[in-house]
Design an enzyme around this catalytic site. Structure first.
Site, PDB file in Angstrom:
ATOM      1  N   HIS A  79       0.831  -1.204   0.000  1.00 37.26           N
ATOM      2  CA  HIS A  79       0.000   0.000   0.000  1.00 37.26           C
ATOM      3  C   HIS A  79       0.868   1.258   0.000  1.00 37.26           C
ATOM      4  O   HIS A  79       2.005   1.265   0.488  1.00 37.26           O
ATOM      5  CB  HIS A  79      -0.921   0.006   1.202  1.00 37.26           C
ATOM      6  CG  HIS A  79      -2.021  -0.994   1.121  1.00 37.26           C
ATOM      7  ND1 HIS A  79      -3.066  -1.019   2.011  1.00 37.26           N
ATOM      8  CD2 HIS A  79      -2.261  -2.013   0.247  1.00 37.26           C
ATOM      9  CE1 HIS A  79      -3.905  -1.989   1.694  1.00 37.26           C
ATOM     10  NE2 HIS A  79      -3.423  -2.621   0.632  1.00 37.26           N
ATOM     11  N   GLU A  81       0.709   4.002   1.741  1.00 35.72           N
ATOM     12  CA  GLU A  81       1.119   4.503   3.054  1.00 35.72           C
ATOM     13  C   GLU A  81       2.284   3.689   3.621  1.00 35.72           C
ATOM     14  O   GLU A  81       3.215   4.249   4.209  1.00 35.72           O
ATOM     15  CB  GLU A  81      -0.062   4.453   4.030  1.00 35.72           C
ATOM     16  CG  GLU A  81      -1.269   5.246   3.577  1.00 35.72           C
ATOM     17  CD  GLU A  81      -2.245   4.426   2.723  1.00 35.72           C
ATOM     18  OE1 GLU A  81      -3.399   4.868   2.609  1.00 35.72           O
ATOM     19  OE2 GLU A  81      -1.875   3.374   2.177  1.00 35.72           O
ATOM     20  N   CYS A 107      -6.169   1.796   5.009  1.00 39.43           N
ATOM     21  CA  CYS A 107      -6.708   0.579   5.616  1.00 39.43           C
ATOM     22  C   CYS A 107      -6.266   0.549   7.085  1.00 39.43           C
ATOM     23  O   CYS A 107      -5.438   1.358   7.520  1.00 39.43           O
ATOM     24  CB  CYS A 107      -6.204  -0.664   4.879  1.00 39.43           C
ATOM     25  SG  CYS A 107      -4.461  -1.033   5.158  1.00 39.43           S
ATOM     26  N   CYS A 110      -2.351   0.043   7.596  1.00 35.60           N
ATOM     27  CA  CYS A 110      -1.590   1.249   7.288  1.00 35.60           C
ATOM     28  C   CYS A 110      -1.842   2.335   8.327  1.00 35.60           C
ATOM     29  O   CYS A 110      -0.928   3.060   8.714  1.00 35.60           O
ATOM     30  CB  CYS A 110      -1.918   1.748   5.885  1.00 35.60           C
ATOM     31  SG  CYS A 110      -1.215   0.723   4.576  1.00 35.60           S
TER      32      CYS A 110
END
Length: 157
Positions: A79, A81, A107, A110
């Site tokens: 992801h 992040e 999410c 993260c």
């Protein structure tokens, strides 16, 4: 100081609009066709780190070999992040006290990482995960939605 008029009105972008546009540009570097997510970390008006959805270093990208799906999610990629945090760590950049500008809300995993590295605020443009927002708030991280694709939120950082 320029005294001549070019005939068109120059309108300077606000910092919030600038930062969200830059996060969107990083999202366009994403190597998974399922989501073009990008983010930047800003401290005192300056970008200190960036991230986007992509495969781990040295691994093939979804755009090259296809997505690797498990339970409806692509697991080939990291992801945005998490990539932001990894890049900051790799370069020795602290994220303590930063504002992270994301194209999408993070999410839960993260969000946990963002809270643990000391991010103070996450500004997002598109909703992705309620649990992520709840996690940020549980860790004392301010979570703010821009309210539109135009980034109408006016913030100082």
């Amino acid at each position: 100081m320029c005294s001549e008029s070019s005939g068109s009105e120059h309108q300077r972008l606000s910092r919030p609009k600038l930062f969200m546009e830059i996060a969107r540009l990083f999202g366009r570097r994403s190597s998974c066709p399922r989501a073009a997510v990008g983010c930047i970390a800003v401290l005192e008006g300056r970008i200190v780190a960036s991230g986007y959805v992509g495969a781990p270093h040295g691994q093939p990208h979804c755009l090259d070999v296809g997505c690797e799906m498990e339970n409806g999610h692509c697991v080939r990629t990291i992801h945005a992040e998490s990539n932001l945090i990894a890049w900051a760590a790799r370069t020795g950049t602290s994220l303590l006290g930063t504002t992270v500008w994301c194209t999408h809300s993070p999410c839960r995993k993260c969000a946990q990482l963002l809270g643990n590295v000391g991010v103070k605020r996450v500004v997002y443009d598109e909703f992705y995960d309620k649990a992520g927002i709840q996690q940020l708030r549980a860790q004392g991280v301010e979570a703010l939605w821009t309210g539109s694709h135009e980034g109408e939120l006016e913030l100082s950082s």
